[in-house]
Write an enzyme that holds these catalytic residues in place. Sequence first.
Site, PDB file in Angstrom:
ATOM      1  N   ARG A 236       0.062  40.907  18.802  1.00  0.00           N
ATOM      2  CA  ARG A 236      -1.310  41.112  18.365  1.00  0.00           C
ATOM      3  C   ARG A 236      -2.155  41.520  19.557  1.00  0.00           C
ATOM      4  O   ARG A 236      -2.099  40.898  20.618  1.00  0.00           O
ATOM      5  CB  ARG A 236      -1.892  39.821  17.735  1.00  0.00           C
ATOM      6  N   GLU A 276      -7.801  50.208  16.698  1.00  0.00           N
ATOM      7  CA  GLU A 276      -6.686  51.115  16.939  1.00  0.00           C
ATOM      8  C   GLU A 276      -6.979  52.446  16.252  1.00  0.00           C
ATOM      9  O   GLU A 276      -7.421  52.456  15.104  1.00  0.00           O
ATOM     10  CB  GLU A 276      -5.385  50.513  16.397  1.00  0.00           C
ATOM     11  N   HIS A 294       1.422  51.136  17.404  1.00  0.00           N
ATOM     12  CA  HIS A 294       1.645  50.023  16.472  1.00  0.00           C
ATOM     13  C   HIS A 294       2.844  50.306  15.559  1.00  0.00           C
ATOM     14  O   HIS A 294       2.715  50.409  14.332  1.00  0.00           O
ATOM     15  CB  HIS A 294       0.396  49.747  15.636  1.00  0.00           C
TER      16      HIS A 294
END
Length: 540
Positions: A236, A276, A294
Amino acid sequence: MALGKLQKVLISDSLDPCCREILQAGGLRVQEKPGLSKEELLREIRDCDGLIVRSATKVTADVLEVAERLQVVGRAGTGVDNVDVEAATRKGVLVMNTPTGNSLSAAELTCGMILCLARQIPQAAASMKEGKWDRKKYMGMELNGKTLGVLGLGRIGREVATRMQAFGMKTVGYDPIITPEISATFGVEQLPLEQIWPRCDFITVHTPLLPSTTGLLNDSTFAKCRRGVQVVNCARGGIVDEGALLRALRSGQCGGAALDVFTQATNGGMGLCWQEPPKDRDLVNHPNVICCPHLGASTREAQSRCGKEIAMQIVDMATGKGLTGVVNGQALSKAFAPQTKPWIALARALGTVLRTVGKQAHGSVQVCTLGTPLQEAGSYLAPSVAAGMLAGGAQKEVTLVNALLLAQETGLKVTTTHSDLAPEPNGSAGLLQVSLQGTPHRLAGTVQGSTPMLREINGATFKQPAPLAGPVLIYRAKASETSTLPVLVGLLGKVGVQLQSYHSSSTMAGEQWSVVGLSASLSDLSELKPRVTEAFQLHL
């Protein structure tokens, strides 16, 4: 909200086709609309009973507010950072995830990142594409004999540890929940964090993002690390302080970093949300940093597995088969088990009766379970009692998901105790007692077959327990008042309501309680009230 009544599910992110197919095969209507804008989501969610998302859709409080029929949000993946779990809980909406669906994919990516850091593979490949041949520039290191610190020893952390042990790495770790004895079974020596920092050549993080883990690697902890330590974060964004990481890279205290996730930012609408792709490129552009967009769960296998698992979990919920992957409202998991359903119904019924007898839905309620069969029952019976106490109040809807939260907000404190002592010499079913502290109001009940039964009310016991199901009339009258039952029977005859059961208690202070099961509620009790001390009707 009535469990098991799901009809329509919205899939708002791209998922494997098997997700839609499983839902439809389970009898659910499915709308698949990935890529919705916030305004479009607010329109589409209004008449949906279920919502399935990956990480793109943000399930904020305002989305939950307009979703009047919503019962469940299913996250096809592990983290629920994009779901406002507190707002969902407050509204009584269940949140579930698929905690095992992408574990292997995330673990394998982490292992790949460690290998890339050790041998600078991405940098060397990029150099080759530029037409260069820099053999000396990309001198690497062997993993054999190096120490890997694994922070977080859950499913992903342990998979990483066991795989890197195959490269000859020594694995140490830290986890506040997993015991050292358990971690030793998969080859990880647990140490305090203060001992981990200076010992490790590589550190990888696999914790959830919590206040206690935010900035776990920071300026202070980097200073305690071995110079040149290599850091991996595929968990995370925010666990590694990105500002501190950049400073450590520039000073050489950190020799390299591999990142698949990036810092989160505070959002007034929903706590934390993804930032992001990252807006600040200094870290991404650093020559000793390896970055991915990711990709932890981005494998065909993980996507298929997560889509399949969340669909099956929602179908199981819709059909009453069971609940798995519950993030909030763990009490609901027990609500589907055949042996616990009647006890949950009993707890809610006793809460409703206690509120009515005590004429209040605040204060302290003690829930006591007696008998070995109920040893672990307090966790789901306490929310059930609270739901009964709050039912019919100002709250729009009270469920096992939000009962304890709403109880706390309304000034109702629910505590639990347990005794293995059997309620009676030959008793095997158990006994549930609820009492309103500081008052004489106390109830006790049990279950016979699948029917909740009242055993005691304010010290008066029922020789034959009274059923607490359907329309029920409960009244207290003087034991010497013999005309009450005949008047009631006459009243029932006038309005065509059937008397289905009648139970009277022992005498306390010259009075008896009576519990009457009816085929329908009575609209008028005026003929009965002159002959009783108090009377009330409930639909249980």
